[in-house]
Structure formats: structure tokens, C-alpha cells
Design a protein around this motif. Structure first.
Motif, mmCIF file in Angstrom:
data_model
loop_
_atom_site.group_PDB
_atom_site.id
_atom_site.type_symbol
_atom_site.label_atom_id
_atom_site.label_comp_id
_atom_site.label_asym_id
_atom_site.label_seq_id
_atom_site.Cartn_x
_atom_site.Cartn_y
_atom_site.Cartn_z
ATOM 1 N N GLY A 131 18.014 102.914 42.980
ATOM 2 C CA GLY A 131 18.758 102.598 41.767
ATOM 3 C C GLY A 131 19.776 101.519 42.054
ATOM 4 O O GLY A 131 19.689 100.811 43.053
ATOM 5 N N PRO A 132 20.770 101.402 41.175
ATOM 6 C CA PRO A 132 21.750 100.321 41.307
ATOM 7 C C PRO A 132 22.476 100.303 42.661
ATOM 8 O O PRO A 132 22.691 99.242 43.228
ATOM 9 C CB PRO A 132 22.733 100.578 40.172
ATOM 10 C CG PRO A 132 21.963 101.369 39.166
ATOM 11 C CD PRO A 132 20.993 102.190 39.960
ATOM 12 N N ALA A 133 22.870 101.456 43.168
ATOM 13 C CA ALA A 133 23.607 101.488 44.440
ATOM 14 C C ALA A 133 22.773 100.928 45.591
ATOM 15 O O ALA A 133 23.269 100.155 46.409
ATOM 16 C CB ALA A 133 24.061 102.907 44.754
ATOM 17 N N SER A 134 21.501 101.301 45.645
ATOM 18 C CA SER A 134 20.655 100.781 46.729
ATOM 19 C C SER A 134 20.364 99.300 46.530
ATOM 20 O O SER A 134 20.277 98.546 47.499
ATOM 21 C CB SER A 134 19.358 101.580 46.849
ATOM 22 O OG SER A 134 18.536 101.403 45.721
ATOM 23 N N LEU A 135 20.253 98.864 45.277
ATOM 24 C CA LEU A 135 19.973 97.452 45.002
ATOM 25 C C LEU A 135 21.106 96.533 45.443
ATOM 26 O O LEU A 135 20.860 95.396 45.837
ATOM 27 C CB LEU A 135 19.695 97.240 43.509
ATOM 28 C CG LEU A 135 18.381 97.819 42.988
ATOM 29 C CD1 LEU A 135 18.295 97.666 41.477
ATOM 30 C CD2 LEU A 135 17.197 97.156 43.660
ATOM 31 N N ILE A 136 22.355 97.010 45.398
ATOM 32 C CA ILE A 136 23.467 96.164 45.828
ATOM 33 C C ILE A 136 23.806 96.371 47.301
ATOM 34 O O ILE A 136 24.732 95.749 47.815
ATOM 35 C CB ILE A 136 24.716 96.328 44.934
ATOM 36 C CG1 ILE A 136 25.276 97.749 44.999
ATOM 37 C CG2 ILE A 136 24.420 95.913 43.510
ATOM 38 C CD1 ILE A 136 26.606 97.910 44.283
ATOM 39 N N GLY A 137 23.053 97.233 47.976
ATOM 40 C CA GLY A 137 23.192 97.365 49.422
ATOM 41 C C GLY A 137 24.139 98.427 49.928
ATOM 42 O O GLY A 137 24.493 98.426 51.105
ATOM 43 N N SER A 154 34.593 94.487 53.080
ATOM 44 C CA SER A 154 33.857 93.382 52.453
ATOM 45 C C SER A 154 33.821 93.632 50.953
ATOM 46 O O SER A 154 34.088 94.731 50.483
ATOM 47 C CB SER A 154 32.443 93.275 53.017
ATOM 48 O OG SER A 154 31.713 94.434 52.726
ATOM 49 N N PHE A 155 33.522 92.574 50.224
ATOM 50 C CA PHE A 155 33.398 92.686 48.775
ATOM 51 C C PHE A 155 31.938 92.528 48.377
ATOM 52 O O PHE A 155 31.236 91.667 48.911
ATOM 53 C CB PHE A 155 34.242 91.622 48.060
ATOM 54 C CG PHE A 155 35.698 91.948 48.040
ATOM 55 C CD1 PHE A 155 36.245 92.700 47.010
ATOM 56 C CD2 PHE A 155 36.531 91.525 49.057
ATOM 57 C CE1 PHE A 155 37.587 93.019 46.989
ATOM 58 C CE2 PHE A 155 37.873 91.824 49.044
ATOM 59 C CZ PHE A 155 38.408 92.576 48.016
ATOM 60 N N ILE A 156 31.501 93.360 47.468
ATOM 61 C CA ILE A 156 30.168 93.263 46.897
ATOM 62 C C ILE A 156 30.367 92.939 45.421
ATOM 63 O O ILE A 156 31.156 93.595 44.740
ATOM 64 C CB ILE A 156 29.393 94.594 47.039
ATOM 65 C CG1 ILE A 156 29.192 94.936 48.510
ATOM 66 C CG2 ILE A 156 28.064 94.524 46.294
ATOM 67 C CD1 ILE A 156 28.582 96.312 48.734
ATOM 68 N N THR A 157 29.712 91.907 44.956
ATOM 69 C CA THR A 157 29.791 91.580 43.535
ATOM 70 C C THR A 157 28.428 91.841 42.901
ATOM 71 O O THR A 157 27.395 91.643 43.529
ATOM 72 C CB THR A 157 30.213 90.125 43.293
ATOM 73 O OG1 THR A 157 29.309 89.267 43.968
ATOM 74 C CG2 THR A 157 31.616 89.874 43.798
ATOM 75 N N PHE A 158 28.460 92.319 41.676
ATOM 76 C CA PHE A 158 27.222 92.659 40.990
ATOM 77 C C PHE A 158 27.447 92.580 39.491
ATOM 78 O O PHE A 158 28.579 92.515 39.023
ATOM 79 C CB PHE A 158 26.731 94.056 41.395
ATOM 80 C CG PHE A 158 27.727 95.147 41.127
ATOM 81 C CD1 PHE A 158 27.670 95.884 39.952
ATOM 82 C CD2 PHE A 158 28.731 95.439 42.033
ATOM 83 C CE1 PHE A 158 28.574 96.884 39.695
ATOM 84 C CE2 PHE A 158 29.648 96.445 41.783
ATOM 85 C CZ PHE A 158 29.577 97.167 40.609
ATOM 86 N N LYS A 159 26.359 92.579 38.756
ATOM 87 C CA LYS A 159 26.417 92.538 37.290
ATOM 88 C C LYS A 159 25.601 93.706 36.761
ATOM 89 O O LYS A 159 24.480 93.938 37.194
ATOM 90 C CB LYS A 159 25.842 91.232 36.772
ATOM 91 C CG LYS A 159 25.967 91.068 35.269
ATOM 92 C CD LYS A 159 25.283 89.814 34.780
ATOM 93 C CE LYS A 159 26.134 88.604 35.044
ATOM 94 N NZ LYS A 159 25.603 87.400 34.358
ATOM 95 N N LEU A 160 26.192 94.457 35.844
ATOM 96 C CA LEU A 160 25.484 95.573 35.209
ATOM 97 C C LEU A 160 24.678 95.059 34.029
ATOM 98 O O LEU A 160 25.186 94.288 33.212
ATOM 99 C CB LEU A 160 26.470 96.625 34.718
ATOM 100 C CG LEU A 160 27.262 97.363 35.787
ATOM 101 C CD1 LEU A 160 28.284 98.263 35.127
ATOM 102 C CD2 LEU A 160 26.345 98.169 36.683
ATOM 103 N N ALA A 161 23.448 95.471 33.935
ATOM 104 C CA ALA A 161 22.620 95.106 32.794
ATOM 105 C C ALA A 161 23.070 95.922 31.581
ATOM 106 O O ALA A 161 23.676 96.971 31.706
ATOM 107 C CB ALA A 161 21.163 95.372 33.096
ATOM 108 N N GLU A 162 22.721 95.434 30.403
ATOM 109 C CA GLU A 162 23.076 96.174 29.184
ATOM 110 C C GLU A 162 22.264 97.427 29.051
ATOM 111 O O GLU A 162 21.204 97.563 29.489
ATOM 112 C CB GLU A 162 22.845 95.286 27.964
ATOM 113 C CG GLU A 162 23.934 94.272 27.810
ATOM 114 C CD GLU A 162 23.876 93.573 26.458
ATOM 115 O OE1 GLU A 162 23.556 94.229 25.455
ATOM 116 O OE2 GLU A 162 24.149 92.388 26.442
#
Length: 72
Positions: free
Chosen positions: A13-19, A64-72
Motif C-alpha cells: 500500500g502507500p507506506a510500502s510505495l514510499i519506502g 531523512s525526509f520523504i515527500t509524497f502526494k496522496l491521490a484523491e
């Protein structure tokens, strides 16, 4: 820990996708300090859709910083 939340498990899901990985400590979400799982949940629910969000993560003592965008 003085602040932050520790990730115990990462599922698909989202957490694994952003690493994110087990053992990571999330200290800030959307530039807001995280001091408890309730704070994390409250901030996460209010995250803006289709805008970039940052998350400060400690991994093995390194920030470290992780940046991501949430889909609608």
C-alpha cells in the motif's frame, strides 16, 4: 523515544510505495511534530489530497525526509 511513532509492520500500500520500513520512526508529518499514534492518525486523516506532503523519518539513527502526494 521522546517523540515520534515506530513502524512495526509495513503492508502493501502507500507506506510500502514510499519506502517505509519496520523500525523507521516518523517524527514529523506535514511539518507537524508527532508525539503519539493518535496525533499521527489525526494529522494523516487531514492530509491534503493531490498536494505534496513531507514526512521526517529516522532510520538507524539518521534523519531523512520523504515527500509524497496522496491521490484523491
Amino acid at each position: 523515544l521522546k517523540s515520534g511513532v515506530v513502524i512495526k509492520e509495513v503492508q502493501d500500500g502507500p507506506a510500502s510505495l514510499i519506502g517505509l520500513q519496520p523500525g523507521d520512526v516518523i517524527t514529523h508529518l506535514n511539518n507537524q511534530a508527532i508525539n503519539s499514534t493518535k496525533e499521527f492518525t489525526d494529522i494523516a486523516k487531514a492530509l491534503p489530497k493531490n498536494r505534496t506532503v513531507s514526512m521526517r523519518v529516522l532510520r538507524q539513527g539518521r534523519a531523512s525526509f520523504i515527500t509524497f502526494k496522496l491521490a484523491e
